[in-house]
Design a protein around this motif. Structure first.
Motif, PDB file in Angstrom:
ATOM      1  N   UNK A  96       7.344   6.235 -14.161  1.00 53.94           N
ATOM      2  CA  UNK A  96       6.008   6.733 -14.527  1.00 53.94           C
ATOM      3  C   UNK A  96       5.686   6.572 -16.009  1.00 53.94           C
ATOM      4  N   UNK A  97       6.722   6.508 -16.854  1.00 52.94           N
ATOM      5  CA  UNK A  97       6.464   6.361 -18.295  1.00 52.94           C
ATOM      6  C   UNK A  97       6.216   4.901 -18.694  1.00 52.94           C
ATOM      7  N   UNK A  98       6.247   4.006 -17.715  1.00 51.27           N
ATOM      8  CA  UNK A  98       5.937   2.594 -17.973  1.00 51.27           C
ATOM      9  C   UNK A  98       4.512   2.335 -17.478  1.00 51.27           C
ATOM     10  N   UNK A  99       3.648   2.006 -18.414  1.00 57.30           N
ATOM     11  CA  UNK A  99       2.240   1.758 -18.090  1.00 57.30           C
ATOM     12  C   UNK A  99       2.084   0.768 -16.931  1.00 57.30           C
ATOM     13  N   UNK A 100       2.969  -0.216 -16.894  1.00 53.31           N
ATOM     14  CA  UNK A 100       2.866  -1.243 -15.855  1.00 53.31           C
ATOM     15  C   UNK A 100       3.006  -0.667 -14.457  1.00 53.31           C
ATOM     16  N   UNK A 101       3.856   0.339 -14.318  1.00 49.30           N
ATOM     17  CA  UNK A 101       4.113   0.907 -12.982  1.00 49.30           C
ATOM     18  C   UNK A 101       2.798   1.331 -12.337  1.00 49.30           C
ATOM     19  N   UNK A 102       1.890   1.872 -13.132  1.00 55.78           N
ATOM     20  CA  UNK A 102       0.602   2.351 -12.615  1.00 55.78           C
ATOM     21  C   UNK A 102      -0.281   1.167 -12.211  1.00 55.78           C
ATOM     22  N   UNK A 103      -0.277   0.120 -13.035  1.00 58.28           N
ATOM     23  CA  UNK A 103      -1.078  -1.068 -12.696  1.00 58.28           C
ATOM     24  C   UNK A 103      -0.565  -1.705 -11.402  1.00 58.28           C
ATOM     25  N   UNK A 104       0.762  -1.819 -11.274  1.00 58.77           N
ATOM     26  CA  UNK A 104       1.324  -2.433 -10.063  1.00 58.77           C
ATOM     27  C   UNK A 104       0.910  -1.604  -8.838  1.00 58.77           C
ATOM     28  N   UNK A 105       1.065  -0.286  -8.967  1.00 59.33           N
ATOM     29  CA  UNK A 105       0.806   0.585  -7.809  1.00 59.33           C
ATOM     30  C   UNK A 105      -0.678   0.578  -7.450  1.00 59.33           C
ATOM     31  N   UNK A 106      -1.533   0.637  -8.461  1.00 59.78           N
ATOM     32  CA  UNK A 106      -2.976   0.612  -8.170  1.00 59.78           C
ATOM     33  C   UNK A 106      -3.384  -0.680  -7.471  1.00 59.78           C
ATOM     34  N   UNK A 107      -2.872  -1.802  -7.989  1.00 61.09           N
ATOM     35  CA  UNK A 107      -3.201  -3.096  -7.372  1.00 61.09           C
ATOM     36  C   UNK A 107      -2.735  -3.125  -5.923  1.00 61.09           C
ATOM     37  N   UNK A 108      -1.535  -2.610  -5.698  1.00 59.46           N
ATOM     38  CA  UNK A 108      -0.974  -2.620  -4.345  1.00 59.46           C
ATOM     39  C   UNK A 108      -1.760  -1.690  -3.426  1.00 59.46           C
ATOM     40  N   UNK A 109      -2.048  -0.484  -3.899  1.00 62.57           N
ATOM     41  CA  UNK A 109      -2.723   0.488  -3.033  1.00 62.57           C
ATOM     42  C   UNK A 109      -4.154   0.072  -2.704  1.00 62.57           C
ATOM     43  N   UNK A 110      -4.850  -0.526  -3.690  1.00 61.72           N
ATOM     44  CA  UNK A 110      -6.205  -1.015  -3.395  1.00 61.72           C
ATOM     45  C   UNK A 110      -6.152  -2.042  -2.261  1.00 61.72           C
ATOM     46  N   UNK A 111      -5.073  -2.820  -2.235  1.00 63.81           N
ATOM     47  CA  UNK A 111      -4.937  -3.872  -1.220  1.00 63.81           C
ATOM     48  C   UNK A 111      -4.516  -3.300   0.137  1.00 63.81           C
ATOM     49  N   UNK A 112      -3.641  -2.291   0.110  1.00 58.84           N
ATOM     50  CA  UNK A 112      -3.125  -1.745   1.375  1.00 58.84           C
ATOM     51  C   UNK A 112      -4.066  -0.737   2.025  1.00 58.84           C
ATOM     52  N   UNK A 113      -4.899  -0.083   1.206  1.00 56.96           N
ATOM     53  CA  UNK A 113      -5.695   1.047   1.681  1.00 56.96           C
ATOM     54  C   UNK A 113      -6.501   0.746   2.957  1.00 56.96           C
ATOM     55  N   UNK A 114      -7.233  -0.381   3.008  1.00 55.16           N
ATOM     56  CA  UNK A 114      -8.000  -0.629   4.237  1.00 55.16           C
ATOM     57  C   UNK A 114      -7.108  -0.685   5.475  1.00 55.16           C
ATOM     58  N   UNK A 115      -5.887  -1.186   5.317  1.00 56.84           N
ATOM     59  CA  UNK A 115      -4.976  -1.310   6.462  1.00 56.84           C
ATOM     60  C   UNK A 115      -4.356   0.043   6.815  1.00 56.84           C
ATOM     61  N   UNK A 116      -4.239   0.915   5.816  1.00 56.42           N
ATOM     62  CA  UNK A 116      -3.751   2.273   6.102  1.00 56.42           C
ATOM     63  C   UNK A 116      -4.889   3.044   6.779  1.00 56.42           C
ATOM     64  N   UNK A 117      -6.091   2.861   6.244  1.00 56.93           N
ATOM     65  CA  UNK A 117      -7.249   3.578   6.790  1.00 56.93           C
ATOM     66  C   UNK A 117      -7.530   3.214   8.253  1.00 56.93           C
ATOM     67  N   UNK A 118      -7.332   1.923   8.602  1.00 56.61           N
ATOM     68  CA  UNK A 118      -7.666   1.544   9.996  1.00 56.61           C
ATOM     69  C   UNK A 118      -6.470   1.683  10.939  1.00 56.61           C
TER      70      UNK A 118
END
Ligand code: BGC
Length: 378
Positions: free
Chosen positions: A183-205
Protein backbone atom coordinates in the motif's frame (compact mmCIF):
# COMPACT_ATOMS: atom_id res chain seq x y z
CA UNK A 1 32.16 20.52 -8.66
CA UNK A 2 29.13 19.08 -6.95
CA UNK A 3 25.88 20.96 -6.54
CA UNK A 4 26.20 20.61 -2.81
CA UNK A 5 29.59 22.26 -2.70
CA UNK A 6 28.33 24.98 -4.99
CA UNK A 7 25.32 25.52 -2.78
CA UNK A 8 27.41 25.63 0.35
CA UNK A 9 29.88 28.13 -1.13
CA UNK A 10 27.18 30.67 -1.72
CA UNK A 11 29.66 33.07 -3.32
CA UNK A 12 29.07 35.96 -5.67
CA UNK A 13 30.48 33.80 -8.44
CA UNK A 14 27.84 31.23 -7.66
CA UNK A 15 25.12 33.86 -7.73
CA UNK A 16 26.31 34.99 -11.15
CA UNK A 17 26.55 31.49 -12.53
CA UNK A 18 23.11 30.67 -11.17
CA UNK A 19 21.64 33.76 -12.77
CA UNK A 20 22.86 32.52 -16.13
CA UNK A 21 21.01 29.24 -15.73
CA UNK A 22 17.69 28.56 -17.35
CA UNK A 23 15.30 27.57 -14.59
CA UNK A 24 14.92 27.97 -10.89
CA UNK A 25 15.07 25.53 -8.00
CA UNK A 26 16.64 22.14 -8.48
CA UNK A 27 18.18 21.65 -11.88
CA UNK A 28 19.63 25.11 -12.05
CA UNK A 29 22.69 24.51 -9.91
CA UNK A 30 24.99 25.16 -12.83
CA UNK A 31 26.85 21.97 -13.67
CA UNK A 32 26.46 22.60 -17.36
CA UNK A 33 30.20 23.00 -17.93
CA UNK A 34 31.39 20.11 -15.79
CA UNK A 35 32.88 16.99 -17.33
CA UNK A 36 30.98 13.71 -16.70
CA UNK A 37 33.93 12.39 -14.70
CA UNK A 38 33.43 15.24 -12.22
CA UNK A 39 29.75 14.44 -11.70
CA UNK A 40 28.19 11.80 -9.49
CA UNK A 41 24.72 10.36 -9.78
CA UNK A 42 23.28 8.78 -6.65
CA UNK A 43 21.08 5.79 -7.48
CA UNK A 44 18.93 4.45 -4.66
CA UNK A 45 17.17 1.12 -5.27
CA UNK A 46 14.73 -0.61 -2.89
CA UNK A 47 15.84 -4.23 -2.71
CA UNK A 48 17.94 -6.98 -4.18
CA UNK A 49 15.44 -9.71 -3.33
CA UNK A 50 13.60 -9.07 -6.59
CA UNK A 51 15.63 -9.50 -9.73
CA UNK A 52 13.88 -6.65 -11.49
CA UNK A 53 15.54 -4.08 -9.20
CA UNK A 54 18.94 -5.69 -9.70
CA UNK A 55 18.44 -5.38 -13.45
CA UNK A 56 17.34 -1.76 -13.05
CA UNK A 57 20.32 -0.86 -10.86
CA UNK A 58 22.79 -2.57 -13.18
CA UNK A 59 21.31 -1.00 -16.28
CA UNK A 60 21.31 2.54 -14.86
CA UNK A 61 24.86 2.13 -13.56
CA UNK A 62 26.17 0.72 -16.83
CA UNK A 63 24.53 3.37 -18.98
CA UNK A 64 25.72 6.26 -16.81
CA UNK A 65 29.17 4.68 -16.50
CA UNK A 66 29.42 4.36 -20.28
CA UNK A 67 28.95 8.11 -20.53
CA UNK A 68 31.74 8.67 -18.02
CA UNK A 69 29.66 9.63 -14.95
CA UNK A 70 30.46 8.39 -11.48
CA UNK A 71 27.65 6.33 -9.99
CA UNK A 72 26.86 5.81 -6.31
CA UNK A 73 24.45 2.82 -6.41
CA UNK A 74 22.90 1.60 -3.16
CA UNK A 75 20.27 -1.02 -2.31
CA UNK A 76 18.25 -0.59 0.87
CA UNK A 77 17.16 -4.17 1.63
CA UNK A 78 13.50 -3.04 1.66
CA UNK A 79 14.21 -1.19 4.92
CA UNK A 80 12.89 2.38 5.04
CA UNK A 81 15.44 3.82 7.55
CA UNK A 82 18.28 2.27 5.50
CA UNK A 83 17.05 3.96 2.34
CA UNK A 84 16.70 7.32 4.11
CA UNK A 85 20.22 6.99 5.45
CA UNK A 86 21.64 5.99 2.07
CA UNK A 87 20.03 8.98 0.38
CA UNK A 88 21.33 11.26 3.16
CA UNK A 89 24.80 9.90 2.52
CA UNK A 90 24.53 10.41 -1.22
CA UNK A 91 23.70 14.06 -0.54
CA UNK A 92 26.60 14.54 1.88
CA UNK A 93 28.98 12.80 -0.50
CA UNK A 94 28.09 15.42 -3.10
CA UNK A 95 25.71 13.75 -5.54
CA UNK A 96 24.80 15.98 -8.48
CA UNK A 97 21.55 14.20 -9.32
CA UNK A 98 19.55 11.59 -7.41
CA UNK A 99 17.64 8.72 -9.02
CA UNK A 100 15.41 7.07 -6.42
CA UNK A 101 13.09 4.05 -6.48
CA UNK A 102 11.42 4.48 -3.10
CA UNK A 103 10.44 1.67 -0.74
CA UNK A 104 7.75 3.79 0.92
CA UNK A 105 6.73 6.60 -1.38
CA UNK A 106 5.88 8.89 1.52
CA UNK A 107 8.97 8.40 3.67
CA UNK A 108 11.60 10.51 1.92
CA UNK A 109 10.33 14.09 2.28
CA UNK A 110 13.15 15.06 4.65
CA UNK A 111 15.82 13.73 2.31
CA UNK A 112 14.21 15.42 -0.66
CA UNK A 113 14.14 18.74 1.18
CA UNK A 114 17.87 18.36 1.91
CA UNK A 115 18.42 17.58 -1.78
CA UNK A 116 16.46 20.66 -2.83
CA UNK A 117 18.41 22.83 -0.37
CA UNK A 118 21.60 21.56 -1.98
CA UNK A 119 20.14 22.11 -5.46
CA UNK A 120 20.24 18.42 -6.33
CA UNK A 121 17.53 17.44 -8.81
CA UNK A 122 15.57 14.31 -7.89
CA UNK A 123 14.24 11.80 -10.39
CA UNK A 124 11.67 9.34 -9.04
CA UNK A 125 12.44 6.00 -10.65
CA UNK A 126 9.45 3.79 -11.43
CA UNK A 127 7.78 4.55 -8.07
CA UNK A 128 6.48 8.04 -7.50
CA UNK A 129 7.72 9.80 -4.36
CA UNK A 130 4.73 11.37 -2.67
CA UNK A 131 3.99 14.36 -0.43
CA UNK A 132 7.02 16.39 -1.46
CA UNK A 133 7.37 19.39 -3.79
CA UNK A 134 10.98 18.34 -4.42
CA UNK A 135 10.45 15.63 -6.99
CA UNK A 136 11.65 17.07 -10.27
CA UNK A 137 10.84 14.29 -12.72
CA UNK A 138 9.32 10.81 -12.85
CA UNK A 139 10.29 7.97 -15.16
CA UNK A 140 8.03 4.94 -15.17
CA UNK A 141 5.66 2.82 -17.20
CA UNK A 142 1.99 3.43 -17.74
CA UNK A 143 1.04 1.87 -14.43
CA UNK A 144 -2.73 2.09 -14.88
CA UNK A 145 -2.32 0.18 -18.15
CA UNK A 146 -0.26 -2.47 -16.33
CA UNK A 147 -3.36 -3.17 -14.23
CA UNK A 148 -5.61 -3.21 -17.28
CA UNK A 149 -3.21 -5.63 -18.96
CA UNK A 150 -3.12 -7.92 -15.90
CA UNK A 151 -6.91 -8.08 -15.69
CA UNK A 152 -7.18 -8.60 -19.45
CA UNK A 153 -4.68 -11.48 -19.22
CA UNK A 154 -6.83 -13.04 -16.50
CA UNK A 155 -9.91 -12.75 -18.73
CA UNK A 156 -8.00 -14.26 -21.65
CA UNK A 157 -6.70 -17.09 -19.47
CA UNK A 158 -10.25 -17.90 -18.35
CA UNK A 159 -11.48 -17.79 -21.96
CA UNK A 160 -13.88 -14.93 -21.26
CA UNK A 161 -12.03 -12.63 -23.63
CA UNK A 162 -9.72 -13.13 -26.60
CA UNK A 163 -6.29 -11.56 -26.90
CA UNK A 164 -7.64 -8.96 -29.34
CA UNK A 165 -10.22 -7.86 -26.74
CA UNK A 166 -13.18 -9.56 -28.43
CA UNK A 167 -15.60 -11.70 -26.46
CA UNK A 168 -14.40 -15.25 -25.71
CA UNK A 169 -16.48 -18.40 -25.61
CA UNK A 170 -16.34 -19.06 -21.85
CA UNK A 171 -19.14 -17.64 -19.76
CA UNK A 172 -18.31 -18.76 -16.23
CA UNK A 173 -19.17 -18.27 -13.53
CA UNK A 174 -15.53 -18.35 -12.39
CA UNK A 175 -14.20 -18.05 -8.85
CA UNK A 176 -11.38 -15.56 -8.68
CA UNK A 177 -9.29 -13.95 -5.94
CA UNK A 178 -7.51 -10.61 -6.05
CA UNK A 179 -4.09 -9.53 -4.81
CA UNK A 180 -2.46 -6.10 -4.72
CA UNK A 181 1.04 -4.84 -3.94
CA UNK A 182 2.33 -2.83 -1.00
CA UNK A 183 0.00 0.00 0.00
CA UNK A 184 2.92 2.39 0.53
CA UNK A 185 3.90 1.99 -3.14
CA UNK A 186 1.97 4.43 -5.31
CA UNK A 187 2.11 1.96 -8.18
CA UNK A 188 0.14 -0.67 -6.28
CA UNK A 189 -2.92 1.61 -6.40
CA UNK A 190 -2.54 2.32 -10.13
CA UNK A 191 -2.20 -1.40 -10.91
CA UNK A 192 -5.24 -2.28 -8.80
CA UNK A 193 -7.41 0.52 -10.17
CA UNK A 194 -6.58 -0.43 -13.75
CA UNK A 195 -7.35 -4.06 -13.01
CA UNK A 196 -10.58 -3.42 -11.12
CA UNK A 197 -11.95 -1.03 -13.76
CA UNK A 198 -11.42 -3.87 -16.25
CA UNK A 199 -12.84 -6.68 -14.10
CA UNK A 200 -15.80 -4.79 -12.63
CA UNK A 201 -18.27 -5.35 -15.50
CA UNK A 202 -17.54 -9.09 -15.35
CA UNK A 203 -17.97 -9.15 -11.57
CA UNK A 204 -21.17 -7.13 -11.87
CA UNK A 205 -22.73 -9.47 -14.45
CA UNK A 206 -21.78 -12.59 -12.48
CA UNK A 207 -19.17 -13.96 -14.90
CA UNK A 208 -16.56 -13.58 -12.16
CA UNK A 209 -17.12 -14.17 -8.49
CA UNK A 210 -14.65 -13.08 -5.82
CA UNK A 211 -15.58 -15.90 -3.48
CA UNK A 212 -13.81 -14.49 -0.41
CA UNK A 213 -15.65 -11.21 -0.88
CA UNK A 214 -12.32 -9.38 -0.48
CA UNK A 215 -12.33 -6.75 -3.20
CA UNK A 216 -10.89 -3.67 -1.48
CA UNK A 217 -7.22 -2.89 -1.93
CA UNK A 218 -6.73 -2.71 1.85
CA UNK A 219 -8.00 -6.31 2.13
CA UNK A 220 -5.86 -7.76 -0.65
CA UNK A 221 -2.58 -5.80 -0.39
CA UNK A 222 0.70 -7.55 0.44
CA UNK A 223 3.14 -5.52 2.49
CA UNK A 224 6.53 -4.95 0.74
CA UNK A 225 5.37 -7.17 -2.12
CA UNK A 226 6.63 -10.23 -0.25
CA UNK A 227 6.28 -13.67 -1.79
CA UNK A 228 5.77 -15.29 1.64
CA UNK A 229 2.99 -12.80 2.43
CA UNK A 230 1.18 -13.78 -0.77
CA UNK A 231 1.63 -17.49 -0.09
CA UNK A 232 0.21 -17.07 3.42
CA UNK A 233 -2.79 -15.06 2.20
CA UNK A 234 -3.55 -17.61 -0.53
CA UNK A 235 -3.33 -20.43 2.04
CA UNK A 236 -5.72 -18.53 4.30
CA UNK A 237 -8.13 -17.95 1.41
CA UNK A 238 -8.14 -21.63 0.49
CA UNK A 239 -8.92 -22.55 4.08
CA UNK A 240 -11.55 -19.90 4.66
CA UNK A 241 -13.38 -19.75 1.32
CA UNK A 242 -12.67 -22.98 -0.59
CA UNK A 243 -13.21 -25.65 2.07
CA UNK A 244 -16.53 -26.60 0.45
CA UNK A 245 -14.94 -28.46 -2.52
CA UNK A 246 -15.26 -25.36 -4.68
CA UNK A 247 -12.26 -24.45 -6.84
CA UNK A 248 -10.32 -21.28 -7.51
CA UNK A 249 -10.32 -20.57 -11.24
CA UNK A 250 -8.18 -17.45 -11.40
CA UNK A 251 -5.99 -15.15 -9.33
CA UNK A 252 -5.17 -11.56 -10.16
CA UNK A 253 -1.56 -11.16 -9.05
CA UNK A 254 0.27 -7.87 -9.67
CA UNK A 255 3.88 -9.13 -9.44
CA UNK A 256 5.73 -12.34 -10.35
CA UNK A 257 7.16 -12.76 -6.84
CA UNK A 258 3.64 -12.73 -5.40
CA UNK A 259 2.51 -15.09 -8.18
CA UNK A 260 5.17 -17.62 -7.17
CA UNK A 261 3.94 -17.48 -3.56
CA UNK A 262 0.35 -17.91 -4.73
CA UNK A 263 1.29 -20.83 -7.00
CA UNK A 264 3.15 -22.54 -4.15
CA UNK A 265 0.08 -22.29 -1.93
CA UNK A 266 -2.09 -23.67 -4.72
CA UNK A 267 0.33 -26.51 -5.48
CA UNK A 268 0.51 -27.44 -1.78
CA UNK A 269 -3.29 -27.63 -1.80
CA UNK A 270 -3.26 -30.08 -4.72
CA UNK A 271 -3.78 -27.80 -7.69
CA UNK A 272 -1.76 -28.43 -10.86
CA UNK A 273 -1.28 -31.47 -13.06
CA UNK A 274 -4.63 -33.22 -13.47
CA UNK A 275 -6.26 -30.64 -11.17
CA UNK A 276 -6.10 -27.61 -13.42
CA UNK A 277 -3.95 -24.82 -12.03
CA UNK A 278 -5.93 -21.57 -11.74
CA UNK A 279 -5.07 -18.75 -14.15
CA UNK A 280 -2.45 -16.67 -12.30
CA UNK A 281 -1.18 -13.38 -13.71
CA UNK A 282 2.05 -11.49 -12.92
CA UNK A 283 4.39 -8.63 -13.68
CA UNK A 284 8.07 -7.99 -14.42
CA UNK A 285 8.90 -11.07 -16.49
CA UNK A 286 11.22 -12.37 -13.79
CA UNK A 287 13.14 -15.32 -15.17
CA UNK A 288 11.78 -17.87 -12.66
CA UNK A 289 8.25 -16.87 -13.63
CA UNK A 290 8.98 -16.86 -17.35
CA UNK A 291 10.01 -20.48 -16.95
CA UNK A 292 6.75 -21.17 -15.10
CA UNK A 293 4.84 -19.58 -17.98
CA UNK A 294 6.84 -21.64 -20.45
CA UNK A 295 6.01 -24.76 -18.45
CA UNK A 296 2.30 -23.90 -18.39
CA UNK A 297 2.15 -23.25 -14.63
CA UNK A 298 1.78 -19.43 -14.55
CA UNK A 299 -0.55 -17.88 -17.10
CA UNK A 300 1.18 -14.61 -17.97
CA UNK A 301 3.29 -11.70 -16.92
CA UNK A 302 3.53 -8.05 -17.88
CA UNK A 303 6.90 -7.18 -19.37
CA UNK A 304 8.35 -3.81 -18.52
CA UNK A 305 11.64 -3.37 -20.34
CA UNK A 306 13.97 -2.12 -17.61
CA UNK A 307 16.60 -1.33 -20.26
CA UNK A 308 14.31 1.35 -21.69
CA UNK A 309 13.46 2.69 -18.24
CA UNK A 310 17.15 2.96 -17.41
CA UNK A 311 17.66 4.82 -20.72
CA UNK A 312 14.98 7.34 -19.75
CA UNK A 313 16.47 7.84 -16.30
CA UNK A 314 19.85 8.53 -17.88
CA UNK A 315 18.36 10.95 -20.42
CA UNK A 316 16.58 12.82 -17.60
CA UNK A 317 19.69 12.88 -15.40
CA UNK A 318 21.81 14.24 -18.25
CA UNK A 319 19.25 16.92 -19.01
CA UNK A 320 19.39 18.12 -15.40
CA UNK A 321 23.20 18.00 -15.43
CA UNK A 322 23.16 20.20 -18.50
CA UNK A 323 20.71 22.58 -16.82
CA UNK A 324 17.94 21.56 -19.17
CA UNK A 325 14.45 20.29 -18.45
CA UNK A 326 13.88 16.63 -19.32
CA UNK A 327 11.16 16.00 -21.86
CA UNK A 328 7.91 14.74 -20.34
CA UNK A 329 5.27 12.78 -22.25
CA UNK A 330 2.73 13.03 -19.42
CA UNK A 331 2.04 16.13 -17.37
CA UNK A 332 -1.30 15.25 -15.84
CA UNK A 333 -1.45 11.74 -14.37
CA UNK A 334 1.01 11.70 -11.50
CA UNK A 335 -0.06 14.06 -8.75
CA UNK A 336 2.10 13.21 -5.75
CA UNK A 337 -0.17 14.97 -3.27
CA UNK A 338 1.66 18.28 -3.61
CA UNK A 339 2.07 18.74 -7.34
CA UNK A 340 1.77 17.00 -10.67
CA UNK A 341 5.20 15.57 -11.40
CA UNK A 342 6.21 15.75 -15.08
CA UNK A 343 6.66 12.17 -16.23
CA UNK A 344 8.05 10.04 -18.99
CA UNK A 345 5.94 6.89 -19.20
CA UNK A 346 6.84 3.80 -21.21
CA UNK A 347 4.48 1.21 -22.71
CA UNK A 348 4.15 -2.34 -21.40
CA UNK A 349 3.61 -5.72 -23.07
CA UNK A 350 1.68 -8.81 -22.00
CA UNK A 351 3.60 -12.07 -22.22
CA UNK A 352 1.76 -15.39 -22.42
CA UNK A 353 3.69 -18.52 -23.40
CA UNK A 354 3.49 -17.63 -27.11
CA UNK A 355 5.04 -14.21 -26.56
CA UNK A 356 8.14 -15.46 -24.70
CA UNK A 357 10.10 -15.91 -27.91
CA UNK A 358 9.08 -12.79 -29.87
CA UNK A 359 9.11 -10.38 -26.92
CA UNK A 360 11.69 -11.68 -24.46
CA UNK A 361 14.11 -13.85 -26.40
CA UNK A 362 14.23 -12.11 -29.78
CA UNK A 363 14.80 -8.75 -28.06
CA UNK A 364 17.79 -10.19 -26.21
CA UNK A 365 16.25 -9.75 -22.76
CA UNK A 366 16.74 -13.46 -22.05
CA UNK A 367 18.26 -16.34 -23.99
CA UNK A 368 16.27 -19.49 -24.72
CA UNK A 369 18.65 -21.34 -22.36
CA UNK A 370 17.92 -18.93 -19.52
CA UNK A 371 14.19 -19.41 -20.00
CA UNK A 372 14.58 -23.19 -20.01
CA UNK A 373 16.71 -23.07 -16.84
CA UNK A 374 14.62 -20.41 -15.08
CA UNK A 375 17.78 -18.57 -14.22
CA UNK A 376 19.49 -15.57 -15.78
CA UNK A 377 23.25 -15.67 -16.27
CA UNK A 378 23.99 -12.11 -15.16
C1 BGC B 1 7.04 -1.95 -9.64
C2 BGC B 1 6.78 -3.35 -10.14
C3 BGC B 1 7.28 -4.36 -9.14
C4 BGC B 1 6.85 -4.03 -7.74
C5 BGC B 1 7.49 -4.95 -6.73
C6 BGC B 1 6.49 -1.79 -8.27
O1 BGC B 1 6.68 -0.51 -7.83
O2 BGC B 1 6.48 -1.02 -10.54
O3 BGC B 1 7.41 -3.53 -11.37
O4 BGC B 1 6.75 -5.61 -9.47
O5 BGC B 1 7.15 -2.70 -7.43
O6 BGC B 1 8.88 -4.82 -6.73
Amino acid sequence: MSRRVLAVLGSAVLALSMAACSGDGAGSGGNGGDKPADLTIGVSMPTQTSERWIADGNAVKEKLGAKGYKVDLQYAGDDIPTQSQQVDQMITRGADVLIIAAIDGTALSGQLQAAADAKIPVIAYDRLIRDSPNVDFYVSFDNYKVGVAQASALLVGLGVQNKDGSKGTATGPFNIELFAGSLDDNNAHFFFNGAMDTLKPFIDDGTLKVKSGQTKIEQVAILRWQQEGAQKRMEDLLTSSYNDRSKVDGVLSPYDGLSRGILTALQNAGYGGANKMPVVTGQDAEIASVKLINDGVQNSTIFKDTRLLADQAVVAAEAFLQDKTPEANDTSTYNNGVKVVPSHLLPVQTVFKDEIKPILIDSGYYTAEEVAAGQAKS
